[in-house]
Motif scaffolding. Structure first.
Motif, PDB file in Angstrom:
ATOM      1  N   ARG A  35      41.801 -36.858   4.125  1.00 60.13           N
ATOM      2  CA  ARG A  35      41.352 -38.126   4.697  1.00 60.13           C
ATOM      3  C   ARG A  35      40.409 -38.853   3.735  1.00 60.13           C
ATOM      4  NH1 ARG A  35      42.168 -34.703   8.868  1.00 60.13           N
ATOM      5  NH2 ARG A  35      43.064 -35.529  10.786  1.00 60.13           N
ATOM      6  N   THR A  36      40.561 -40.162   3.656  1.00 57.60           N
ATOM      7  CA  THR A  36      39.664 -40.993   2.851  1.00 57.60           C
ATOM      8  C   THR A  36      38.878 -41.959   3.739  1.00 57.60           C
ATOM      9  OG1 THR A  36      41.432 -42.596   2.457  1.00 57.60           O
ATOM     10  CG2 THR A  36      41.125 -40.850   0.802  1.00 57.60           C
ATOM     11  N   ALA A  37      39.035 -41.831   5.058  1.00 59.09           N
ATOM     12  CA  ALA A  37      38.268 -42.618   6.017  1.00 59.09           C
ATOM     13  C   ALA A  37      38.214 -41.842   7.329  1.00 59.09           C
ATOM     14  CB  ALA A  37      38.900 -43.981   6.243  1.00 59.09           C
ATOM     15  N   LEU A  38      37.054 -41.863   7.976  1.00 58.80           N
ATOM     16  CA  LEU A  38      36.902 -41.258   9.297  1.00 58.80           C
ATOM     17  C   LEU A  38      35.609 -41.729   9.922  1.00 58.80           C
ATOM     18  CD1 LEU A  38      34.693 -38.785   8.836  1.00 58.80           C
ATOM     19  CD2 LEU A  38      36.680 -37.566   8.101  1.00 58.80           C
ATOM     20  N   GLY A  39      35.423 -41.423  11.206  1.00 61.94           N
ATOM     21  CA  GLY A  39      34.222 -41.813  11.932  1.00 61.94           C
ATOM     22  C   GLY A  39      33.321 -40.620  12.178  1.00 61.94           C
ATOM     23  N   LEU A  40      32.034 -40.823  11.936  1.00 61.65           N
ATOM     24  CA  LEU A  40      31.029 -39.806  12.204  1.00 61.65           C
ATOM     25  C   LEU A  40      30.274 -40.176  13.480  1.00 61.65           C
ATOM     26  CD1 LEU A  40      29.591 -39.347   8.604  1.00 61.65           C
ATOM     27  CD2 LEU A  40      31.198 -37.856   9.801  1.00 61.65           C
ATOM     28  N   CYS A  41      30.024 -39.197  14.329  1.00 65.06           N
ATOM     29  CA  CYS A  41      29.344 -39.416  15.603  1.00 65.06           C
ATOM     30  C   CYS A  41      27.908 -39.881  15.363  1.00 65.06           C
ATOM     31  CB  CYS A  41      29.338 -38.121  16.417  1.00 65.06           C
ATOM     32  SG  CYS A  41      28.487 -38.277  18.004  1.00 65.06           S
ATOM     33  N   ARG A  42      27.517 -40.905  16.121  1.00 64.99           N
ATOM     34  CA  ARG A  42      26.159 -41.422  16.048  1.00 64.99           C
ATOM     35  C   ARG A  42      25.464 -41.323  17.400  1.00 64.99           C
ATOM     36  NH1 ARG A  42      23.839 -47.090  15.414  1.00 64.99           N
ATOM     37  NH2 ARG A  42      25.818 -47.905  16.153  1.00 64.99           N
ATOM     38  N   GLY A  44      25.865 -38.615  19.730  1.00 65.01           N
ATOM     39  CA  GLY A  44      25.604 -37.252  20.187  1.00 65.01           C
ATOM     40  C   GLY A  44      26.499 -36.788  21.325  1.00 65.01           C
ATOM     41  N   LEU A  45      27.431 -37.630  21.775  1.00 60.15           N
ATOM     42  CA  LEU A  45      28.293 -37.285  22.916  1.00 60.15           C
ATOM     43  C   LEU A  45      29.613 -36.648  22.521  1.00 60.15           C
ATOM     44  CD1 LEU A  45      27.734 -40.534  25.024  1.00 60.15           C
ATOM     45  CD2 LEU A  45      26.677 -38.286  25.376  1.00 60.15           C
ATOM     46  N   SER A  46      29.993 -36.702  21.254  1.00 62.40           N
ATOM     47  CA  SER A  46      31.289 -36.192  20.813  1.00 62.40           C
ATOM     48  C   SER A  46      31.387 -34.682  21.004  1.00 62.40           C
ATOM     49  CB  SER A  46      31.509 -36.520  19.335  1.00 62.40           C
ATOM     50  OG  SER A  46      32.720 -35.963  18.880  1.00 62.40           O
ATOM     51  N   SER A  47      32.543 -34.222  21.433  1.00 58.58           N
ATOM     52  CA  SER A  47      32.772 -32.777  21.529  1.00 58.58           C
ATOM     53  C   SER A  47      33.313 -32.241  20.204  1.00 58.58           C
ATOM     54  CB  SER A  47      33.736 -32.462  22.673  1.00 58.58           C
ATOM     55  OG  SER A  47      34.985 -33.083  22.446  1.00 58.58           O
ATOM     56  N   ASN A  48      33.428 -33.119  19.220  1.00 55.23           N
ATOM     57  CA  ASN A  48      33.983 -32.771  17.918  1.00 55.23           C
ATOM     58  C   ASN A  48      32.985 -33.105  16.802  1.00 55.23           C
ATOM     59  OD1 ASN A  48      36.090 -31.843  16.301  1.00 55.23           O
ATOM     60  ND2 ASN A  48      36.906 -33.891  15.984  1.00 55.23           N
ATOM     61  N   LYS A  49      31.671 -32.970  17.102  1.00 58.74           N
ATOM     62  CA  LYS A  49      30.642 -33.313  16.123  1.00 58.74           C
ATOM     63  C   LYS A  49      30.830 -32.531  14.840  1.00 58.74           C
ATOM     64  CE  LYS A  49      27.121 -33.027  19.374  1.00 58.74           C
ATOM     65  NZ  LYS A  49      27.799 -33.093  20.581  1.00 58.74           N
ATOM     66  N   PRO A  50      30.616 -33.101  13.686  1.00 57.19           N
ATOM     67  CA  PRO A  50      29.948 -34.374  13.447  1.00 57.19           C
ATOM     68  C   PRO A  50      30.892 -35.571  13.508  1.00 57.19           C
ATOM     69  CG  PRO A  50      30.419 -33.396  11.335  1.00 57.19           C
ATOM     70  CD  PRO A  50      30.900 -32.421  12.395  1.00 57.19           C
ATOM     71  N   PHE A  51      32.126 -35.361  13.918  1.00 60.42           N
ATOM     72  CA  PHE A  51      33.121 -36.431  13.922  1.00 60.42           C
ATOM     73  C   PHE A  51      33.151 -37.137  15.268  1.00 60.42           C
ATOM     74  CE2 PHE A  51      34.467 -32.986  11.114  1.00 60.42           C
ATOM     75  CZ  PHE A  51      34.350 -33.648   9.911  1.00 60.42           C
ATOM     76  N   CYS A  52      33.446 -38.418  15.241  1.00 66.16           N
ATOM     77  CA  CYS A  52      33.513 -39.228  16.459  1.00 66.16           C
ATOM     78  C   CYS A  52      34.840 -38.982  17.174  1.00 66.16           C
ATOM     79  CB  CYS A  52      33.385 -40.711  16.086  1.00 66.16           C
ATOM     80  SG  CYS A  52      33.528 -41.825  17.498  1.00 66.16           S
ATOM     81  N   ASP A  53      34.766 -38.786  18.499  1.00 63.38           N
ATOM     82  CA  ASP A  53      35.999 -38.648  19.286  1.00 63.38           C
ATOM     83  C   ASP A  53      36.122 -39.755  20.332  1.00 63.38           C
ATOM     84  OD1 ASP A  53      34.215 -37.943  21.295  1.00 63.38           O
ATOM     85  OD2 ASP A  53      34.997 -35.921  21.567  1.00 63.38           O
TER      86      ASP A  53
END
Length: 75
Positions: A35-42, A44-53
């Motif tokens: 991957r060359t792009a993705l979302g990081l959780c800001r 704290g609610l994501s169940s896939n931290k540090p990634f945004c779900d």
């Protein structure tokens, strides 16, 4: 090498784009599978931290506007 770009999304994630590596606190590398792009959780609610779900939808307000930091302190 191109710059890595971070975008602070309104009421959402931090989007990271470019050439980057993400490691945990022990230095272990996350397998990003090319991957060359993705979302990081800001929020704290994501169940896939540090990634945004997408868990932040309707549960998080965090708008950021760009500003200049003060000059670095000299030692």
């Amino acid at each position: 090498m191109s710059k890595t770009k971070l975008t602070i999304n309104k009421n959402g994630s931090i989007k990271i784009e470019g050439d980057f590596e993400i490691v945990d606190q022990d230095g272990n590398v996350y397998g990003l599978e090319g991957r060359t792009a993705l979302g990081l959780c800001r929020c704290g609610l994501s169940s896939n931290k540090p990634f945004c779900d997408g868990s932040h939808r309707n549960n998080f307000e965090g708008e950021s506007k760009a500003f200049d930091l003060p000059p670095m302190k000299k030692n």
